[in-house]
Design a protein around this motif. Structure first.
Motif, PDB file in Angstrom:
ATOM      1  N   VAL A  94       0.884  -1.167   0.000  1.00 24.80           N
ATOM      2  CA  VAL A  94       0.000   0.000   0.000  1.00 24.80           C
ATOM      3  C   VAL A  94       0.923   1.218   0.000  1.00 24.80           C
ATOM      4  O   VAL A  94       1.477   1.590   1.035  1.00 24.80           O
ATOM      5  CB  VAL A  94      -0.932   0.006   1.222  1.00 24.80           C
ATOM      6  N   PRO A  95       1.116   1.864  -1.155  1.00 27.44           N
ATOM      7  CA  PRO A  95       2.127   2.926  -1.246  1.00 27.44           C
ATOM      8  C   PRO A  95       1.679   4.286  -0.750  1.00 27.44           C
ATOM      9  O   PRO A  95       2.491   5.197  -0.656  1.00 27.44           O
ATOM     10  CB  PRO A  95       2.408   2.984  -2.758  1.00 27.44           C
ATOM     11  N   ILE A  96       0.387   4.442  -0.421  1.00 25.50           N
ATOM     12  CA  ILE A  96      -0.137   5.773  -0.079  1.00 25.50           C
ATOM     13  C   ILE A  96      -0.269   5.962   1.429  1.00 25.50           C
ATOM     14  O   ILE A  96      -0.385   5.000   2.191  1.00 25.50           O
ATOM     15  CB  ILE A  96      -1.518   6.012  -0.729  1.00 25.50           C
ATOM     16  N   GLN A  97      -0.255   7.222   1.825  1.00 21.79           N
ATOM     17  CA  GLN A  97      -0.586   7.576   3.203  1.00 21.79           C
ATOM     18  C   GLN A  97      -2.108   7.639   3.336  1.00 21.79           C
ATOM     19  O   GLN A  97      -2.785   8.236   2.507  1.00 21.79           O
ATOM     20  CB  GLN A  97       0.015   8.935   3.558  1.00 21.79           C
ATOM     21  N   TYR A  98      -2.632   6.999   4.380  1.00 19.69           N
ATOM     22  CA  TYR A  98      -4.084   7.010   4.596  1.00 19.69           C
ATOM     23  C   TYR A  98      -4.363   6.969   6.095  1.00 19.69           C
ATOM     24  O   TYR A  98      -3.525   6.498   6.878  1.00 19.69           O
ATOM     25  CB  TYR A  98      -4.746   5.831   3.869  1.00 19.69           C
ATOM     26  N   PRO A  99      -5.522   7.454   6.503  1.00 17.70           N
ATOM     27  CA  PRO A  99      -6.526   8.138   5.681  1.00 17.70           C
ATOM     28  C   PRO A  99      -5.955   9.410   5.064  1.00 17.70           C
ATOM     29  O   PRO A  99      -5.087  10.056   5.637  1.00 17.70           O
ATOM     30  CB  PRO A  99      -7.658   8.428   6.647  1.00 17.70           C
ATOM     31  N   ALA A 100      -6.457   9.738   3.891  1.00  9.75           N
ATOM     32  CA  ALA A 100      -5.929  10.867   3.132  1.00  9.75           C
ATOM     33  C   ALA A 100      -6.904  12.033   3.159  1.00  9.75           C
ATOM     34  O   ALA A 100      -8.120  11.842   3.291  1.00  9.75           O
ATOM     35  CB  ALA A 100      -5.660  10.445   1.683  1.00  9.75           C
ATOM     36  N   GLY A 101      -6.389  13.239   3.008  1.00 12.74           N
ATOM     37  CA  GLY A 101      -7.221  14.436   3.045  1.00 12.74           C
ATOM     38  C   GLY A 101      -8.037  14.627   1.780  1.00 12.74           C
ATOM     39  O   GLY A 101      -7.627  14.217   0.691  1.00 12.74           O
ATOM     40  N   ASP A 102      -9.189  15.253   1.920  1.00  9.00           N
ATOM     41  CA  ASP A 102     -10.017  15.547   0.758  1.00  9.00           C
ATOM     42  C   ASP A 102      -9.534  16.841   0.102  1.00  9.00           C
ATOM     43  O   ASP A 102      -8.511  17.408   0.480  1.00  9.00           O
ATOM     44  CB  ASP A 102     -11.498  15.634   1.137  1.00  9.00           C
ATOM     45  N   PHE A 103     -10.305  17.331  -0.877  1.00  8.73           N
ATOM     46  CA  PHE A 103      -9.872  18.494  -1.651  1.00  8.73           C
ATOM     47  C   PHE A 103     -10.705  19.738  -1.342  1.00  8.73           C
ATOM     48  O   PHE A 103     -10.790  20.645  -2.175  1.00  8.73           O
ATOM     49  CB  PHE A 103      -9.927  18.163  -3.149  1.00  8.73           C
ATOM     50  N   LYS A 104     -11.262  19.789  -0.151  1.00 13.23           N
ATOM     51  CA  LYS A 104     -12.035  20.980   0.211  1.00 13.23           C
ATOM     52  C   LYS A 104     -11.150  22.221   0.243  1.00 13.23           C
ATOM     53  O   LYS A 104     -11.569  23.309  -0.162  1.00 13.23           O
ATOM     54  CB  LYS A 104     -12.703  20.766   1.573  1.00 13.23           C
ATOM     55  N   ASN A 105      -9.939  22.068   0.740  1.00 12.96           N
ATOM     56  CA  ASN A 105      -9.017  23.204   0.804  1.00 12.96           C
ATOM     57  C   ASN A 105      -7.768  22.959  -0.033  1.00 12.96           C
ATOM     58  O   ASN A 105      -6.704  23.519   0.232  1.00 12.96           O
ATOM     59  CB  ASN A 105      -8.619  23.458   2.260  1.00 12.96           C
ATOM     60  N   ARG A 106      -7.898  22.107  -1.034  1.00 12.18           N
ATOM     61  CA  ARG A 106      -6.770  21.779  -1.907  1.00 12.18           C
ATOM     62  C   ARG A 106      -7.164  21.939  -3.367  1.00 12.18           C
ATOM     63  O   ARG A 106      -8.334  21.869  -3.714  1.00 12.18           O
ATOM     64  CB  ARG A 106      -6.316  20.324  -1.675  1.00 12.18           C
ATOM     65  N   GLN A 107      -6.148  22.113  -4.193  1.00 15.15           N
ATOM     66  CA  GLN A 107      -6.357  22.151  -5.638  1.00 15.15           C
ATOM     67  C   GLN A 107      -5.682  20.937  -6.252  1.00 15.15           C
ATOM     68  O   GLN A 107      -4.514  20.659  -5.967  1.00 15.15           O
ATOM     69  CB  GLN A 107      -5.761  23.423  -6.238  1.00 15.15           C
ATOM     70  N   PRO A 108      -6.378  20.186  -7.088  1.00 17.88           N
ATOM     71  CA  PRO A 108      -5.721  19.047  -7.758  1.00 17.88           C
ATOM     72  C   PRO A 108      -4.575  19.512  -8.649  1.00 17.88           C
ATOM     73  O   PRO A 108      -4.484  20.691  -9.035  1.00 17.88           O
ATOM     74  CB  PRO A 108      -6.855  18.425  -8.591  1.00 17.88           C
ATOM     75  N   TRP A 109      -3.728  18.580  -8.990  1.00 18.22           N
ATOM     76  CA  TRP A 109      -2.595  18.872  -9.856  1.00 18.22           C
ATOM     77  C   TRP A 109      -3.053  18.882 -11.315  1.00 18.22           C
ATOM     78  O   TRP A 109      -3.594  17.912 -11.826  1.00 18.22           O
ATOM     79  CB  TRP A 109      -1.508  17.825  -9.653  1.00 18.22           C
ATOM     80  N   TYR A 110      -2.824  20.013 -11.996  1.00 16.73           N
ATOM     81  CA  TYR A 110      -3.143  20.142 -13.412  1.00 16.73           C
ATOM     82  C   TYR A 110      -1.851  20.473 -14.153  1.00 16.73           C
ATOM     83  O   TYR A 110      -1.469  21.643 -14.240  1.00 16.73           O
ATOM     84  CB  TYR A 110      -4.159  21.259 -13.667  1.00 16.73           C
ATOM     85  N   TYR A 111      -1.195  19.488 -14.701  1.00 13.21           N
ATOM     86  CA  TYR A 111       0.116  19.750 -15.297  1.00 13.21           C
ATOM     87  C   TYR A 111       0.021  20.706 -16.476  1.00 13.21           C
ATOM     88  O   TYR A 111       0.832  21.625 -16.626  1.00 13.21           O
ATOM     89  CB  TYR A 111       0.774  18.442 -15.761  1.00 13.21           C
ATOM     90  N   ALA A 112      -0.962  20.503 -17.342  1.00 14.37           N
ATOM     91  CA  ALA A 112      -1.059  21.312 -18.554  1.00 14.37           C
ATOM     92  C   ALA A 112      -1.359  22.775 -18.266  1.00 14.37           C
ATOM     93  O   ALA A 112      -1.228  23.625 -19.144  1.00 14.37           O
ATOM     94  CB  ALA A 112      -2.132  20.749 -19.478  1.00 14.37           C
ATOM     95  N   GLU A 113      -1.736  23.067 -17.027  1.00 11.69           N
ATOM     96  CA  GLU A 113      -2.124  24.433 -16.680  1.00 11.69           C
ATOM     97  C   GLU A 113      -1.080  25.135 -15.823  1.00 11.69           C
ATOM     98  O   GLU A 113      -1.320  26.226 -15.319  1.00 11.69           O
ATOM     99  CB  GLU A 113      -3.483  24.407 -15.973  1.00 11.69           C
ATOM    100  N   GLU A 114       0.047  24.480 -15.629  1.00 19.26           N
ATOM    101  CA  GLU A 114       1.117  25.102 -14.843  1.00 19.26           C
ATOM    102  C   GLU A 114       1.865  26.136 -15.681  1.00 19.26           C
ATOM    103  O   GLU A 114       2.103  25.911 -16.873  1.00 19.26           O
ATOM    104  CB  GLU A 114       2.092  24.027 -14.341  1.00 19.26           C
TER     105      GLU A 114
END
Length: 606
Positions: free
Chosen positions: A586-606
């Motif tokens: 299981v490579p991820i840290q969990y429980p993981a945070g939601d995106f209420k106060n986060r922005q997803p990663w958009y590579y094409a928009e950087e």
């Protein structure tokens, strides 16, 4: 073609992500040529996002940097034909020289007796799987992939294993290097499929004089196929295979290795492409790989298709669909698949699949549901579903319903029936099915978690924004009213600072005890493979205009494996994804945070 306009928009978004990623990577390599330990990739086939048409770095980038001297003369596959010809002539020259008389050779500890052997003929592609021996070389003691133990000769992974890919700069634990996967010292044939390629780097991992190589590659048109064939014409041990890219098929995204050794066949299903950073050589990206070694059966004791396990049958079916040579397909029957009896090979075959039984039920998300049933993992109760993805398409709650129901063992007809019911029956059916559909939506919102990195996670990673190109998403899709934002979680690695290119689906089945507040774990399973969270990867069932029956449209080629995990422990003892630890990383840290106060990663928009 029964595909939504959203999928077409998705392709255009990913094209921009691809071009931008290649531009940044090339500019970065000029400024810091040692950053990517994989070496010069100036001519590599660099396809940074899935669900995308193949592009070559030399032609995809709008503002190209000046190529290095090493890159000049490289073709589409990154191969320098001048150097290859020089090497071929040198090998030919050496082959014509007689070795010195033995009496003149002083035997010392430093003498490499292998250099005194005459060149051995290499087996043909037809005989590579079929013969017990073949031309083979051994690495010097201590080289990667070298092992003289009987365990290695018979296969180290007879029961199957899942490993993380090694990452430079991190302690070794539950991981594996590409050299250790290939074990080149007695590798007679390698069938390799990938979405991204660094061919020159890959050939450096193999003994091309003794190992036959078949590369399964994407080529949308005949001109591209001819170009690839032309660039590899001087390599007699290499053959190319081009799966169909006709019609709606957009991407040959599957990752599969069939590695033939004298005493066993190694079947490898990675989430990684055949590029240095996916296998950890730059220490910025991680993947996951499934490996199983299938022993060679005694000569003359091959089995028929009906005698193969479900895993074996679907592997053969997929290899035939890809267009591998018949001799390779036939030789698969010479290996013992009994160790795969409790796992399943699943796939998405690009194109249109129509018919009453086999074609559409056998592949895509319909095939996923079929495989779940074949392993007796189907269940009517709610499930917990955790999906790690490196690319997300323009998904909707309806798409998640298809995937969720397939994970429960549905063949796709339930959601298909809700969506395609005739107007005359719609009102009555809606009244009847509405409670079940509302309950399903609630289950998905509560029990489905989709892991994808936030912008902060990528910014703070070891590689930073320059290494975020293979991770694809769009703000247009995320901000669409139909996108199920509630399911998204921030994807952070337990190996601090690594980004992920994983495609892993963890499914747990739970059932409440009648007289106790705790829940008993009924078992679960995991999918490891190439399919991301998109309709392109899993397909969509629609109504065929001709037959009026179901038709499955698939834009990608994908493959993966389902591995069951069984436990009888209560949730108090095993929480979250802990049930998989020790069996499936299981490579991820969990429980993981939601995106209420986060922005997803958009590579094409950087």
């Amino acid at each position: 073609m029964d595909m939504s306009s959203g999928e077409e928009d998705e392709d255009e978004q990913l094209k921009r992500a691809l071009a931008l990623s290649l531009q940044v990577q090339q500019e970065s390599s000029v400024e810091n040529p040692k950053k990517d330990s994989g070496g010069d990739s100036a001519g590599a086939i660099d396809l940074t996002c899935d669900d995308e048409k193949p592009s070559i770095s030399a032609s995809s980038v709008r503002h190209r940097t000046v190529p290095s001297e090493k890159a000049v003369g490289h073709g589409m596959l990154g191969l320098d034909r001048k150097i290859m010809e020089q090497e071929r002539l040198e090998r030919k020259r050496k082959a014509t020289l007689s070795p010195p008389p033995r009496m003149r050779v002083r035997r010392t500890m430093e003498t490499n007796t292998d250099t005194l052997k005459k060149p051995q003929p290499t087996p043909s592609v037809r005989s590579s799987f079929l013969t017990q021996d073949g031309g083979k070389t051994r690495d010097p003691p201590g080289s990667a992939g070298t092992s003289n133990t009987s365990e290695t000769q018979d296969g180290r992974f007879r029961c199957g294993v899942v490993r993380k890919t090694w990452a430079f700069g991190f302690a070794r634990e539950e991981d594996i290097k590409l050299e250790e996967v290939l074990e080149r010292h007695d590798l007679t044939l390698a069938v390799l499929s990938s979405f991204q390629w660094d061919v020159a780097w890959l050939l450096g991992k193999l003994d091309t004089a003794s190992t036959k190589l078949i590369m399964v590659m994407q080529a949308k048109d005949e001109a591209t196929k001819q170009q690839y064939r032309h660039e590899t014409a001087e390599m007699p041990n290499l053959r190319l295979c081009f799966p169909s890219m006709e019609g709606q098929i957009n991407c040959m995204h599957s990752k599969l290795m069939l590695l033939a050794h004298p005493k066993y066949l190694r079947v490898v299903i990675p989430t990684a492409n055949l590029v240095p950073y996916d296998w950890g050589e730059s220490g910025v990206m991680e993947n996951t790989v499934f490996i199983i070694d299938l022993p060679r059966q005694p000569k003359g004791s091959g089995v028929s298709t009906k005698e193969l396990t479900f895993f074996g049958q679907e592997l053969v079916y997929f290899c035939k669909a890809m267009g591998l040579p018949p001799e390779i397909i036939n030789s698969l029957y010479d290996f013992d698949f009994s160790a795969t009896n409790d796992i399943a090979f699943v796939h998405t075959i690009g194109g249109t699949h129509v018919g009453d039984t086999e074609p559409w039920r056998r592949t895509g998300y319909c095939g996923l549901g079929r495989a779940v049933r074949m392993l007796n993992l189907d269940i009517a109760q709610p499930i917990e579903l955790d999906f790690i993805a490196s690319s997300i398409g323009a998904i909707t709650i309806e798409f998640l319903q298809m995937l969720y129901l397939a994970a429960q063992g549905d063949d796709g007809l339930k959601e298909f029936g809700w969506r395609t019911i005739t107007t005359a029956r719609r009102k009555h059916s809606q009244d009847q099915d509405q409670p079940e559909r509302l309950q399903l939506i609630q289950e998905i919102e509560n029990n489905f978690r989709l892991y994808f990195p936030s912008r902060d996670t990528v910014l703070n990673s070891k590689g930073g924004v320059e290494c975020g190109g293979p991770i694809c998403f769009s703000s247009r899709w995320y901000n669409a009213p139909s996108f199920p934002q509630k399911v998204l979680r921030d994807c952070k690695s337990v190996r601090e600072g690594l980004l992920m290119h994983n495609k892993i689906l963890y499914v747990q089945k739970r059932q409440a005890l009648a007289l106790a507040p705790s829940l008993i774990h009924q078992g679960g399973w995991a999918y490891i493979g190439s399919a991301n969270c998109s309709e392109s990867a899993w397909g969509k069932l629609v109504r065929d205009k001709g037959t009026k029956g179901p038709k499955l449209n698939c834009r990608n080629w994908e493959c993966g494996v389902i591995i069951p995990v069984h436990h009888g422990e209560t949730l108090d003892a095993k929480k979250g994804l802990d049930v998989f630890k020790g069996k499936i990383p299981v490579p991820i840290q969990y429980p993981a945070g939601d995106f209420k106060n986060r922005q997803p990663w958009y590579y094409a928009e950087e």
